[in-house]
Design an enzyme around this catalytic site. Structure first.
Site, short mmCIF file in Angstrom:
data_model
loop_
_atom_site.label_atom_id
_atom_site.label_comp_id
_atom_site.label_asym_id
_atom_site.label_seq_id
_atom_site.Cartn_x
_atom_site.Cartn_y
_atom_site.Cartn_z
CG PHE A 29 -0.18 0.65 2.44
CD1 PHE A 29 -0.15 1.84 2.82
CD2 PHE A 29 0.03 -0.54 3.42
CE1 PHE A 29 0.27 2.12 3.65
CE2 PHE A 29 0.88 0.04 4.67
CZ PHE A 29 1.05 1.37 4.58
CE LYS A 56 -2.96 -8.53 -4.51
NZ LYS A 56 -3.63 -7.39 -3.43
CD GLU A 80 -5.54 -6.24 0.13
OE1 GLU A 80 -4.48 -6.03 -0.58
OE2 GLU A 80 -5.48 -7.20 0.94
CB SER A 136 4.90 -7.30 5.69
OG SER A 136 4.08 -8.04 5.33
CB CYS A 158 10.75 -0.22 2.78
SG CYS A 158 11.21 0.26 1.22
CD GLU A 178 8.53 -2.70 8.17
OE1 GLU A 178 7.73 -3.86 7.97
OE2 GLU A 178 8.89 -2.15 7.18
P1 NAD Z 1 1.55 -6.61 2.97
O1 NAD Z 1 2.71 -7.68 3.09
O2 NAD Z 1 0.42 -6.49 3.94
O3 NAD Z 1 0.80 -6.61 1.57
C1 NAD Z 1 1.69 -6.65 0.48
C2 NAD Z 1 0.84 -7.37 -0.60
O4 NAD Z 1 0.60 -8.58 -0.34
C3 NAD Z 1 -0.53 -6.86 -0.80
O5 NAD Z 1 -0.87 -6.74 -2.29
C4 NAD Z 1 -1.52 -7.80 -0.09
O6 NAD Z 1 -2.87 -7.93 -0.95
C5 NAD Z 1 -0.85 -9.18 -0.21
N1 NAD Z 1 -1.02 -10.00 0.84
C6 NAD Z 1 -1.25 -9.39 2.28
N2 NAD Z 1 -1.42 -10.67 2.97
C7 NAD Z 1 -1.42 -11.65 2.40
C8 NAD Z 1 -1.49 -13.10 2.46
N3 NAD Z 1 -1.69 -13.40 3.73
N4 NAD Z 1 -1.33 -13.97 1.42
C9 NAD Z 1 -0.88 -13.58 0.19
N5 NAD Z 1 -0.84 -12.17 -0.06
C10 NAD Z 1 -1.02 -11.30 0.89
O7 NAD Z 1 2.33 -5.08 3.07
P2 NAD Z 1 1.70 -3.69 3.07
O8 NAD Z 1 1.24 -3.62 4.67
O9 NAD Z 1 1.02 -3.59 2.03
O10 NAD Z 1 3.02 -2.94 2.81
C11 NAD Z 1 4.03 -2.50 3.96
C12 NAD Z 1 5.29 -3.35 3.97
O11 NAD Z 1 5.87 -3.29 2.64
C13 NAD Z 1 6.33 -2.89 4.80
O12 NAD Z 1 6.66 -4.13 5.55
C14 NAD Z 1 7.23 -2.55 4.11
O13 NAD Z 1 8.60 -2.40 4.66
C15 NAD Z 1 7.32 -3.25 2.71
N6 NAD Z 1 7.77 -2.59 1.80
C16 NAD Z 1 9.14 -3.09 1.46
C17 NAD Z 1 9.97 -2.46 0.22
C18 NAD Z 1 11.20 -2.96 -0.14
O14 NAD Z 1 11.68 -2.71 -1.13
N7 NAD Z 1 11.67 -3.73 0.62
C19 NAD Z 1 9.19 -1.38 -0.28
C20 NAD Z 1 7.93 -0.80 -0.13
C21 NAD Z 1 7.36 -1.59 1.05
#
Ligand code: NAD
Length: 491
Positions: free
Chosen positions: A157, A181, A184, A234, A289, A388
């Site tokens: 997000f 994808k 959401e 994450s 991040c 985090e």
């Molecule tokens: P998230 O992991 O909750 O969601 C990311 C994606 O995974 C979304 O599209 C979501 O629909 C999907 N998802 C969530 N739960 C799932 C599951 N159980 N099974 C399958 N798919 C699932 O992350 P977020 O809260 O949207 O974003 C923040 C996180 O992203 C932070 O941890 C941040 O550090 C990380 N991030 C990392 C970088 C990097 O380059 N390392 C860059 C930006 C963000």
């Protein structure tokens, strides 16, 4: 302006095989302006049938796209770049409304995304793989990069536009088809970008948008028609993506969460280090991040640096992202705001000194707000210095010297980024070679690589071997065929 592709009922659409359709799965969720609580739209989740349809269309499109002349493949990307530039203000406003960041941050995110489109337009040069005459007696040998099929992008997000553009342009420029994808939580700016993608006139099926949640993701990970997966999110989900996609024979790159550190040495300019460090911690309300959560300060300058940091933290204005003069916008959801408050409570319970309490801010807009929060005398073992929290909280840790500072940084389970403030070239060199993180910055608050360099990440911040952006993208989205020729003299 909301995306024009929303239905009359305000539902977000998929973009499949060149047309807009409503996802057919049973679940869905509201998309809300985090700064005001206003409901903007609903995102229905795609079910297995939607995923099948999108992947089938992508695979069908790939057959022709893979052998389309590379000059022709980049023309829609040039058009997309122009369209993104023309619509940048409108996209920025939409991004603020659904994400909560400030207008300046939204513009910056879009600019970073556009840079990735620009880099992908250089594919005719970047995709060349090398030739060697006389590789063996009478033999010339060359390598040819080939696209592989349909790739999937799954994005978080916090940078919905930029991270989409980390992957999509490179995937299609190299000759693959791509299915996105998006998160959401804020799918609207992506829907609008797909409207521009439609206007940029990619052949039907080359680029697809499939909205959804975890079940949609799993259907994509397990799908036989998908060749590879680019993920950002994450750490627990990155690990799940890496393991599940690999178990289904796919290429996978999965960037995860982070816990980044700043080191301030005794020779740094304390005011400058404090200004840049606090700016890094409060940008996008800490939902980055690359946010620097832990500030490791040499004892000789600890008190002075902390004094500057407190002043900087108190000077940050919290408010609605579309208003002028706002430094810290809204937090993505009330649930995430509760999580951030929970971390502040834990910091207090574990004995850190609350120097600036972001819970004291009040913004009369109905949204989710918290100000910059500083904890002094934190230790590396404290929860606020290890986990985090994805909020504007910084833990300040006092260390005896540079050796101890490097130890504290390397103690982290994560390895996304780190910054150093110093006047010592020797310490900067040691920092470069000894610190275990993928993006390192010297005398700057945020180590964000430009689009033509790969975006690093180590330890629990990254699963895979080829990173986002830069040359790694070309290697991830192609495979090399070796072509070996001998033409003996037939007389
Ligand atoms: P998230 O992991 O909750 O969601 C990311 C994606 O995974 C979304 O599209 C979501 O629909 C999907 N998802 C969530 N739960 C799932 C599951 N159980 N099974 C399958 N798919 C699932 O992350 P977020 O809260 O949207 O974003 C923040 C996180 O992203 C932070 O941890 C941040 O550090 C990380 N991030 C990392 C970088 C990097 O380059 N390392 C860059 C930006 C963000």
């Amino acid at each position: 302006m909301l995306p024009t592709s929303l239905t009359d009922d305000g539902e977000v659409q998929n973009y499949v095989n060149g047309s807009w359709r409503t996802p057919t799965g049973a679940d869905g969720q509201a998309v809300t302006d985090p700064g005001t609580g206003e409901r903007l739209a609903t995102v229905p989740f795609s079910g297995g049938e939607d995923v099948d349809e999108a992947v089938a269309a992508a695979n069908a499109a790939f057959e022709e796209w893979r052998s389309t002349a590379v000059e022709d493949r980049i023309q829609p990307l040039f058009r997309l770049k122009t369209l993104l530039e023309e619509h940048i203000e409108e996209l920025a406003e939409l991004l603020v409304r659904e994400h909560g960041k400030t207008r300046a941050e939204a513009r910056g995110e879009l600019r970073r995304g556009i840079e990735n489109v620009e880099v992908a337009c250089g594919i005719p040069k970047m995709m060349q793989a090398g030739t060697l005459a006389h590789a063996a007696p009478e033999i010339d040998e060359s390598a040819v990069r080939e696209p592989l099929g349909t790739f999937v992008g799954i994005t978080p997000f916090n940078f919905p536009a930029m991270i989409t553009l980390w992957f999509l342009p490179h995937a299609v420029a190299t000759g693959n088809a791509f299915v996105l994808k998006p998160s959401e939580q804020d799918p609207l700016v992506v829907a609008r970008i797909f409207e521009l993608i439609e206007a940029a006139d990619f052949p039907d099926g080359v680029v697809q948008l499939v909205n959804g949640g975890p079940d949609t993701v799993d259907a994509l990970l397990e799908h036989n028609g998908v060749e590879g997966v680019s993920f950002v999110g994450s750490t627990p989900i990155a690990r799940h993506i890496y393991q599940t996609a690999a178990a289904h024979d796919k290429r996978v790159q999965a960037q995860g969460g982070a816990k980044n550190h700043v080191i301030v040495t005794e020779s740094a300019d304390p005011a400058y280090a404090a200004e840049k460090t606090v700016a890094s911690g409060c940008a996008c309300a800490g939902e980055r991040c690359l946010s620097n959560d832990v500030v490791v300060i040499e004892d000789a300058v600890y008190d002075e640096v902390v004094e500057h940091m407190v002043r900087e933290a108190r000077a940050q204005t919290v408010g609605y992202g579309l208003e002028d003069g706002v430094d810290i916008g809204a937090i993505i959801s009330p649930e995430h705001l509760d999580t951030i408050h929970g971390y502040i409570e834990t910091g207090l319970e574990e004995g850190a000194e609350l120097l600036v309490d972001g819970r004291e801010v009040s913004v009369d807009r109905g949204g989710n707000y918290v100000g910059m929060t500083l904890f002094g005398d934190a230790t590396p073992e404290m929860t606020i210095a290890r986990e985090e929290h994805f909020g504007p909280i910084q833990a300040l840790v006092r260390v005896a010297d540079f050796d101890e500072a490097v130890e504290v940084v390397n103690h982290s389970e994560y390895g996304n980024a780190a910054s150093l403030f110093t006047d010592s070239g020797h310490k900067a060199t040691r920092f470069k070679h000894e610190v275990q993180a993928g993006n390192l910055g010297v005398n700057l608050g945020t180590a964000a690589p430009m689009a033509f360099f790969s975006f690093g990440g180590r330890k629990d911040s990254f699963f895979g071997d080829l990173h986002a952006q830069g040359e790694d993208m070309i290697n991830f989205y192609t495979d090399k065929t070796s072509y070996i020729e001998r033409w003996p003299d037939q007389g």
